[in-house]
Design an enzyme around this catalytic site. Sequence first.
Site, PDB file in Angstrom:
ATOM      1  N   TRP A   1      19.098 -44.259  12.861  1.00  0.00           N
ATOM      2  CA  TRP A   1      19.112 -43.629  11.539  1.00  0.00           C
ATOM      3  C   TRP A   1      20.072 -42.452  11.491  1.00  0.00           C
ATOM      4  CZ3 TRP A   1      18.150 -46.600   7.835  1.00  0.00           C
ATOM      5  CH2 TRP A   1      17.160 -47.582   7.932  1.00  0.00           C
TER       6      TRP A   1
ATOM      7  N   LYS B   1       6.868 -45.148   4.749  1.00  0.00           N
ATOM      8  CA  LYS B   1       6.367 -45.063   6.112  1.00  0.00           C
ATOM      9  C   LYS B   1       5.016 -44.345   6.119  1.00  0.00           C
ATOM     10  CE  LYS B   1      10.542 -46.583   7.092  1.00  0.00           C
ATOM     11  NZ  LYS B   1      11.799 -45.997   7.488  1.00  0.00           N
TER      12      LYS B   1
ATOM     13  N   ASP C   1      15.916 -35.726   8.108  1.00  0.00           N
ATOM     14  CA  ASP C   1      15.412 -37.010   7.632  1.00  0.00           C
ATOM     15  C   ASP C   1      14.043 -37.233   8.273  1.00  0.00           C
ATOM     16  OD1 ASP C   1      14.752 -39.614   7.126  1.00  0.00           O
ATOM     17  OD2 ASP C   1      16.567 -40.491   7.996  1.00  0.00           O
TER      18      ASP C   1
HETATM   19  C1  PLP Z   1      13.148 -46.129   7.116  1.00  0.00           C
HETATM   20  C2  PLP Z   1      14.046 -45.008   7.409  1.00  0.00           C
HETATM   21  C3  PLP Z   1      15.204 -44.781   6.642  1.00  0.00           C
HETATM   22  C4  PLP Z   1      15.628 -45.693   5.520  1.00  0.00           C
HETATM   23  O1  PLP Z   1      14.812 -45.489   4.433  1.00  0.00           O
HETATM   24  P1  PLP Z   1      15.084 -46.212   3.032  1.00  0.00           P
HETATM   25  O2  PLP Z   1      14.045 -45.552   2.191  1.00  0.00           O
HETATM   26  O3  PLP Z   1      14.868 -47.660   3.251  1.00  0.00           O
HETATM   27  O4  PLP Z   1      16.461 -45.903   2.616  1.00  0.00           O
HETATM   28  C5  PLP Z   1      15.992 -43.701   6.952  1.00  0.00           C
HETATM   29  N1  PLP Z   1      15.666 -42.868   7.956  1.00  0.00           N
HETATM   30  C6  PLP Z   1      14.553 -43.045   8.711  1.00  0.00           C
HETATM   31  C7  PLP Z   1      14.250 -42.084   9.807  1.00  0.00           C
HETATM   32  C8  PLP Z   1      13.722 -44.123   8.462  1.00  0.00           C
HETATM   33  O5  PLP Z   1      12.626 -44.302   9.206  1.00  0.00           O
END
Ligand code: PLP
Length: 361
Positions: free
Chosen positions: A103, A197, A173
């Site tokens: 990511w 998540k 993030d």
């Molecule tokens: C799942 C995830 C993403 C992507 O998320 P989307 O909402 O599908 O764009 C980005 N960063 C992390 C750490 C993730 O777990």
Amino acid sequence: MMARVFNFSAGPAVLPEEVLRQAQEELPDWHGSGMCVAEMSHRGKEFVSIAEQAEADLRALLAVPDGYRVLFLQGGASSQFAMVPMNLLRGGDKAAYLNTGSWSEKAIAEAKRFCAVEIAASTEDTRFTRAPTPDELTLSDKAAYVHYTPNETIEGVEFPFIPETGGMPLAADMSSTLLSRPLEVSRYGVIYAGAQKNIGPAGLTVVIVREDLIGRSLAGTPAMFDYKTHADAGSMYNTPPTYAWYLAGLVFQWLKRQGGLAAMAAINARKAEALYAAVDASGFYTNPVEPACRSRMNVPFTLADPGLDQTFLTEAKAAGLVTLKGHRSVGGMRASIYNAMPEEGVRALIVFMQEFERKYG
Ligand SMILES: *Cc1c(COP(=O)(O)O)cnc(C)c1O
């Protein structure tokens, strides 16, 4: 009612059963309104009350200090990969990124469309099986902000510390870790997370941004990509993801009933410790991540014989344990054990793993 499985998906992920039951109860007629929340005007008093309550509960859970705005957006964490540079460069031409996994790499690739990216630390040489140590960070003072991924969902690596940036705004993030434990929000300039998540259903993206970072977006930034647009409009510049916002609000209330984030942190630590202990005690399962950096949310593990992967998945499914297949880039298995995964589910997985090892190990 059909029996529920234990769903170890990395996302969209399990939601608390209590929340689903409440949503079911309220589905056709929310609080005597005669409407489903999904049918309501986002500007009507019913939905505005739902939205305000959700924000108040999220602020209370995270103890968000004054001077931060909480935004309920769409576009996923992936849109934030662009929104962060568009809003945080503020005239600068360079940003610093920590590269700790899949990511981070995506965030870096997107940032490069907007500015020079300085890699302040990378763990690529150790195949993303650890977080960098604090003294590995090299930060020049020319970066407009510093970005990192506190929990790498795919590799199962978590930072055991918050990077020190010497005053530069820190962007994080937190898609797979927000709400899993208490958080020192004041250390951050921007925190963002796709909801699917650990927050609620897909379609909602939560952004917590320090007010002084709002309002200096890059020339040409589309309105929808400007934090100011959403901050000024209370996240109602256009139609927000109303039903996802409502469900996230129910999750926030559920978290408060569990005792808040300190209580969740204790439960999550117990779940993760039990699962890693089972992996480490076996001669059959392996987790490659340095113990101090192991994720409490995403636990990847491989089988001694990858030829048994499919059998493992099939038999796990028959035992009511689903979505354990690891990410295609890592292989093996991955058990995501977010807030809504009960301890009972982790215990059932451990028992299954031990039986599987006895049978095939
Ligand atoms: C799942 C995830 C993403 C992507 O998320 P989307 O909402 O599908 O764009 C980005 N960063 C992390 C750490 C993730 O777990």
